[in-house]
Each structure stands twice: as structure tokens, then as C-alpha cells.
Motif scaffolding. Structure first.
Motif, PDB file in Angstrom:
ATOM      1  N   GLU A  36      17.837  13.568  -7.682  1.00 25.87           N
ATOM      2  CA  GLU A  36      16.518  14.144  -7.944  1.00 25.87           C
ATOM      3  C   GLU A  36      15.421  13.345  -7.245  1.00 25.87           C
ATOM      4  O   GLU A  36      14.434  13.909  -6.769  1.00 25.87           O
ATOM      5  CB  GLU A  36      16.263  14.188  -9.452  1.00 25.87           C
ATOM      6  CG  GLU A  36      17.162  15.171 -10.200  1.00 25.87           C
ATOM      7  CD  GLU A  36      16.888  15.172 -11.693  1.00 25.87           C
ATOM      8  OE1 GLU A  36      15.910  14.498 -12.119  1.00 25.87           O
ATOM      9  OE2 GLU A  36      17.640  15.833 -12.436  1.00 25.87           O
ATOM     10  N   LEU A  37      15.585  12.028  -7.165  1.00 23.28           N
ATOM     11  CA  LEU A  37      14.599  11.181  -6.490  1.00 23.28           C
ATOM     12  C   LEU A  37      14.612  11.369  -4.979  1.00 23.28           C
ATOM     13  O   LEU A  37      13.685  10.951  -4.285  1.00 23.28           O
ATOM     14  CB  LEU A  37      14.862   9.701  -6.812  1.00 23.28           C
ATOM     15  CG  LEU A  37      14.723   9.288  -8.276  1.00 23.28           C
ATOM     16  CD1 LEU A  37      15.174   7.846  -8.466  1.00 23.28           C
ATOM     17  CD2 LEU A  37      13.284   9.466  -8.743  1.00 23.28           C
ATOM     18  N   LEU A  38      15.651  12.020  -4.480  1.00 18.07           N
ATOM     19  CA  LEU A  38      15.796  12.244  -3.040  1.00 18.07           C
ATOM     20  C   LEU A  38      15.350  13.642  -2.620  1.00 18.07           C
ATOM     21  O   LEU A  38      15.520  14.021  -1.458  1.00 18.07           O
ATOM     22  CB  LEU A  38      17.256  12.014  -2.626  1.00 18.07           C
ATOM     23  CG  LEU A  38      17.695  10.540  -2.665  1.00 18.07           C
ATOM     24  CD1 LEU A  38      19.212  10.429  -2.660  1.00 18.07           C
ATOM     25  CD2 LEU A  38      17.107   9.785  -1.488  1.00 18.07           C
ATOM     26  N   ALA A  39      14.772  14.393  -3.515  1.00 14.53           N
ATOM     27  CA  ALA A  39      14.305  15.742  -3.183  1.00 14.53           C
ATOM     28  C   ALA A  39      13.302  15.687  -2.035  1.00 14.53           C
ATOM     29  O   ALA A  39      12.395  14.849  -2.017  1.00 14.53           O
ATOM     30  CB  ALA A  39      13.668  16.389  -4.403  1.00 14.53           C
ATOM     31  N   GLY A  40      13.479  16.551  -1.054  1.00 15.43           N
ATOM     32  CA  GLY A  40      12.558  16.640   0.071  1.00 15.43           C
ATOM     33  C   GLY A  40      12.734  15.572   1.133  1.00 15.43           C
ATOM     34  O   GLY A  40      11.896  15.458   2.035  1.00 15.43           O
ATOM     35  N   ILE A  41      13.823  14.830   1.056  1.00 16.86           N
ATOM     36  CA  ILE A  41      14.043  13.774   2.045  1.00 16.86           C
ATOM     37  C   ILE A  41      14.217  14.379   3.436  1.00 16.86           C
ATOM     38  O   ILE A  41      14.802  15.450   3.608  1.00 16.86           O
ATOM     39  CB  ILE A  41      15.274  12.924   1.646  1.00 16.86           C
ATOM     40  CG1 ILE A  41      15.209  11.552   2.303  1.00 16.86           C
ATOM     41  CG2 ILE A  41      16.584  13.605   1.993  1.00 16.86           C
ATOM     42  CD1 ILE A  41      14.174  10.662   1.715  1.00 16.86           C
ATOM     43  N   GLY A  57       0.767  -1.232   0.000  1.00 19.18           N
ATOM     44  CA  GLY A  57       0.000   0.000   0.000  1.00 19.18           C
ATOM     45  C   GLY A  57       0.796   1.278   0.000  1.00 19.18           C
ATOM     46  O   GLY A  57       0.201   2.363   0.015  1.00 19.18           O
ATOM     47  N   HIS A  58       2.137   1.191  -0.058  1.00 16.29           N
ATOM     48  CA  HIS A  58       2.942   2.410  -0.053  1.00 16.29           C
ATOM     49  C   HIS A  58       4.036   2.331  -1.107  1.00 16.29           C
ATOM     50  O   HIS A  58       4.532   1.247  -1.443  1.00 16.29           O
ATOM     51  CB  HIS A  58       3.533   2.666   1.337  1.00 16.29           C
ATOM     52  CG  HIS A  58       2.507   3.166   2.304  1.00 16.29           C
ATOM     53  ND1 HIS A  58       2.225   4.502   2.471  1.00 16.29           N
ATOM     54  CD2 HIS A  58       1.656   2.503   3.118  1.00 16.29           C
ATOM     55  CE1 HIS A  58       1.250   4.638   3.361  1.00 16.29           C
ATOM     56  NE2 HIS A  58       0.891   3.432   3.764  1.00 16.29           N
ATOM     57  N   LEU A  59       4.402   3.486  -1.611  1.00 11.06           N
ATOM     58  CA  LEU A  59       5.363   3.579  -2.701  1.00 11.06           C
ATOM     59  C   LEU A  59       6.779   3.349  -2.192  1.00 11.06           C
ATOM     60  O   LEU A  59       7.224   3.984  -1.237  1.00 11.06           O
ATOM     61  CB  LEU A  59       5.271   4.961  -3.348  1.00 11.06           C
ATOM     62  CG  LEU A  59       6.182   5.188  -4.558  1.00 11.06           C
ATOM     63  CD1 LEU A  59       5.702   4.354  -5.743  1.00 11.06           C
ATOM     64  CD2 LEU A  59       6.219   6.671  -4.916  1.00 11.06           C
ATOM     65  N   VAL A  60       7.490   2.452  -2.846  1.00  9.18           N
ATOM     66  CA  VAL A  60       8.915   2.242  -2.623  1.00  9.18           C
ATOM     67  C   VAL A  60       9.652   2.681  -3.884  1.00  9.18           C
ATOM     68  O   VAL A  60       9.330   2.221  -4.988  1.00  9.18           O
ATOM     69  CB  VAL A  60       9.233   0.770  -2.299  1.00  9.18           C
ATOM     70  CG1 VAL A  60      10.746   0.557  -2.189  1.00  9.18           C
ATOM     71  CG2 VAL A  60       8.537   0.340  -1.013  1.00  9.18           C
ATOM     72  N   THR A  61      10.614   3.567  -3.728  1.00 10.44           N
ATOM     73  CA  THR A  61      11.374   4.069  -4.868  1.00 10.44           C
ATOM     74  C   THR A  61      12.793   3.531  -4.813  1.00 10.44           C
ATOM     75  O   THR A  61      13.545   3.821  -3.868  1.00 10.44           O
ATOM     76  CB  THR A  61      11.417   5.608  -4.863  1.00 10.44           C
ATOM     77  OG1 THR A  61      10.075   6.120  -4.901  1.00 10.44           O
ATOM     78  CG2 THR A  61      12.194   6.134  -6.065  1.00 10.44           C
ATOM     79  N   PRO A  62      13.202   2.707  -5.795  1.00 14.08           N
ATOM     80  CA  PRO A  62      14.596   2.248  -5.842  1.00 14.08           C
ATOM     81  C   PRO A  62      15.511   3.394  -6.256  1.00 14.08           C
ATOM     82  O   PRO A  62      15.146   4.244  -7.075  1.00 14.08           O
ATOM     83  CB  PRO A  62      14.567   1.147  -6.898  1.00 14.08           C
ATOM     84  CG  PRO A  62      13.416   1.485  -7.777  1.00 14.08           C
ATOM     85  CD  PRO A  62      12.402   2.176  -6.902  1.00 14.08           C
ATOM     86  N   LEU A  63      16.707   3.412  -5.693  1.00 10.31           N
ATOM     87  CA  LEU A  63      17.637   4.524  -5.870  1.00 10.31           C
ATOM     88  C   LEU A  63      18.966   3.971  -6.399  1.00 10.31           C
ATOM     89  O   LEU A  63      19.787   3.469  -5.621  1.00 10.31           O
ATOM     90  CB  LEU A  63      17.858   5.240  -4.535  1.00 10.31           C
ATOM     91  CG  LEU A  63      16.594   5.773  -3.848  1.00 10.31           C
ATOM     92  CD1 LEU A  63      16.905   6.186  -2.413  1.00 10.31           C
ATOM     93  CD2 LEU A  63      16.001   6.942  -4.634  1.00 10.31           C
ATOM     94  N   PRO A  64      19.215   4.025  -7.707  1.00  8.17           N
ATOM     95  CA  PRO A  64      20.470   3.502  -8.257  1.00  8.17           C
ATOM     96  C   PRO A  64      21.678   4.272  -7.719  1.00  8.17           C
ATOM     97  O   PRO A  64      21.704   5.508  -7.696  1.00  8.17           O
ATOM     98  CB  PRO A  64      20.300   3.727  -9.766  1.00  8.17           C
ATOM     99  CG  PRO A  64      18.816   3.775  -9.982  1.00  8.17           C
ATOM    100  CD  PRO A  64      18.272   4.459  -8.759  1.00  8.17           C
ATOM    101  N   LEU A  65      22.697   3.524  -7.307  1.00  7.51           N
ATOM    102  CA  LEU A  65      23.898   4.070  -6.699  1.00  7.51           C
ATOM    103  C   LEU A  65      25.121   3.429  -7.347  1.00  7.51           C
ATOM    104  O   LEU A  65      25.056   2.314  -7.870  1.00  7.51           O
ATOM    105  CB  LEU A  65      23.924   3.781  -5.189  1.00  7.51           C
ATOM    106  CG  LEU A  65      22.718   4.260  -4.385  1.00  7.51           C
ATOM    107  CD1 LEU A  65      22.729   3.629  -2.998  1.00  7.51           C
ATOM    108  CD2 LEU A  65      22.716   5.780  -4.269  1.00  7.51           C
ATOM    109  N   ARG A  66      26.244   4.112  -7.276  1.00  7.63           N
ATOM    110  CA  ARG A  66      27.507   3.551  -7.722  1.00  7.63           C
ATOM    111  C   ARG A  66      28.256   2.976  -6.531  1.00  7.63           C
ATOM    112  O   ARG A  66      28.392   3.620  -5.497  1.00  7.63           O
ATOM    113  CB  ARG A  66      28.371   4.613  -8.406  1.00  7.63           C
ATOM    114  CG  ARG A  66      27.759   5.218  -9.654  1.00  7.63           C
ATOM    115  CD  ARG A  66      27.502   4.193 -10.737  1.00  7.63           C
ATOM    116  NE  ARG A  66      28.724   3.468 -11.092  1.00  7.63           N
ATOM    117  CZ  ARG A  66      28.753   2.393 -11.887  1.00  7.63           C
ATOM    118  NH1 ARG A  66      27.625   1.909 -12.381  1.00  7.63           N
ATOM    119  NH2 ARG A  66      29.904   1.812 -12.171  1.00  7.63           N
TER     120      ARG A  66
END
Length: 268
Positions: free
Chosen positions: A185-190, A147-156
Motif C-alpha cells: 500500500e505504501l508503494l502505490a503510484g511508484i 526537506g523531503h519525505l522518506v518512507t521506510p518500507l518493512p520487508l520480509r
């Protein structure tokens, strides 16, 4: 969707050797401060009535016994280095407790490596008792989990890649030495950032502490926890050098947050 409580637990905060390091007699390895005892890195997301594990660390059995954890509903894998996956067989009791296979999530490359490294789990042998029952699910972008959004975050991570994960206001970025611009950009507002910070000296595949602090400052997190720590880090001594809003993670640390209605549908 109504807001729900999210509890994030640091199950393990240590680097691949763990701390104390076998055979080492340094100050940190001889410390009696439990915050200097670090099992291999993994974490737990708890929301609603679900528990989502991040990585099956080598010390997973020890961690779940310490936390009295009797339920795991899914596993998110960051990458396939040994210290993050070698506890995979310790998922077996959770199949017995639930009576159901356990979904595991990772990049296609990650799941492919798991299939090769742990072929006894994924082959067609009909005998179920000696291996965990797992349902691999490839990640190709943000997805809804319970029920909640999980966003994968590609890293080096050195010459390879790993995945961090964001859920609501929290992001977990272990095992990385670079955050690509698209991921930033996916981490904006963290609001809360848990980030790899191996030691003070440079390292080829991990952020060191100054680099992790610089990344946290760019991302603007209100609270930052440094994890994947080596025995170079003494909790009390080195905490004094950290900026406000930043602290060292330790095994068993819990964070309490609130998840808003962050379903996949509402993210568009």
C-alpha cells in the motif's frame, strides 16, 4: 516546495560474495563486460546539495572512490547483514571532510545490532580519531530528511526483516523475499522500482528473478531495475529475457528523477 532534481546511483549491485566470486571460473566471473562486475549492494540518493547513502557495503571505499564521492550527509540502513554494514568504518573520511558527526537511520533493532557489532564506534572512549562519529536515529515511520519525505518500507528477509525506502517516485527494496500487504500500500503510484532479484533459481531469503518480476507487475512501476545479482546472471544474455520496462542494475548506473514538494507536512 519547488520540485528538485533527484539522482539515484547504484553503487553496488551484487550479492554478498560480490561478482566475480573468488575462485570461480564461470562465464560471468570471467566476463570482461564491466556490468558483470558487481560490488556489494549499496546506493546513493542525491538531491538539493545533499548525498544520502543507503547501506555501508563491504566495498564502500571502492565505490566512493569510483564515483569520486567527497560528501555524505546521512546514511539509511536496510538491515545488518555483513555485506550491507561492514564498510561502516569507511565513513571516517566523511567526518573529516565535513567536521560534523554523521546521522545514521535504521529500525531500533538494526541500530541496536550495529551498536553491539561495532561497539568501538558507539562506546564512551574519548579518542575520536580511529572511528567514525555517528548519530543513531531510530526510524518509527515516515520522516523528513533534508526537506523531503522518506518512507521506510518493512520487508520480509528470511526469518528476519529488512527495510526498503521510498522517496518521491522511487523505491529501493533490496534483500527481501516477501513484501507485506501493508508495504504494498505504501508503494502505490511508484514510478521507479529497484528490487532484489538474486538469480533465476529459487532462494529461501531473496526474491528470484521471476518472483521479483511478479512483484513489480503487481506494483505497476513504470521502470524496474533488478539488483543484488549473483554470478548466475549474465548481463547481455539474460537481459533479452526481461519484459519491457525492466533491466538489470549495474554498478555506477544513474537515474535522474524529480522530487515534488514531498515534505512530511504535505504528506498528511
Amino acid at each position: 516546495m519547488s520540485p528538485v532534481d533527484l539522482t539515484f546511483t547504484i553503487l553496488g549491485s551484487g550479492t554478498s560474495s560480490g561478482v566475480p566470486v573468488p575462485g570461480c571460473q564461470c562465464e560471468v566471473c570471467r566476463s570482461h563486460d564491466p556490468r558483470n562486475t558487481r560490488t556489494r549492494c549499496s546506493a546513493l540518493l542525491s538531491y538539493g546539495d545533499k548525498n544520502v547513502l543507503i547501506d555501508t557495503a563491504t566495498d564502500l571505499r571502492q565505490q566512493v572512490l569510483r564515483e569520486k564521492l567527497a560528501q555524505i550527509d546521512a546514511v539509511l540502513f536496510t538491515h545488518t547483514h555483513a555485506d550491507h554494514v561492514n564498510g561502516i568504518d569507511d565513513l571516517r573520511p566523511f567526518n573529516s571532510l565535513s567536521g560534523e558527526p554523521l546521522p545514521i537511520y535504521g529500525s531500533p533493532a538494526c541500530l541496536g545490532r550495529l551498536r553491539r557489532s561495532f561497539s568501538y564506534i558507539f562506546d564512551d572512549n574519548p579518542e575520536p580519531g580511529y572511528r567514525p562519529r555517528l548519530l543513531p536515529r531510530e526510524i518509527h515511520g515516515p520522516f523528513e530528511l533534508f526537506g523531503h519525505l522518506v518512507t521506510p518500507l518493512p520487508l520480509r528477509h528470511g526469518q528476519g526483516e529488512s527495510l526498503g525506502y521510498r522517496i518521491g517516485p522511487l523505491a529501493y527494496l533490496t534483500d527481501c523475499h516477501n513484501i507485506p500487504a501493508a508495504t504494498e500500500e505504501l508503494l502505490a503510484g511508484i514510478e521507479v522500482l529497484i528490487i532484489d532479484a538474486l538469480r533465476f533459481r529459487p532462494h529461501g531469503t531473496h526474491f528470484n528473478i521471476p518472483q521479483a518480476l511478479a512483484a513489480a507487475a503487481r506494483l505497476g512501476a513504470r521502470r524496474t531495475l533488478l539488483t543484488h545479482l549473483s554470478h548466475d546472471v549474465e548481463h547481455i544474455r539474460d537481459s533479452a529475457s526481461l519484459p519491457a520496462g525492466t533491466e538489470f542494475a549495474y554498478d555506477g548506473l544513474r537515474l535522474n528523477l524529480v522530487l515534488s514538494g514531498s515534505t512530511l507536512a504535505s504528506a498528511h
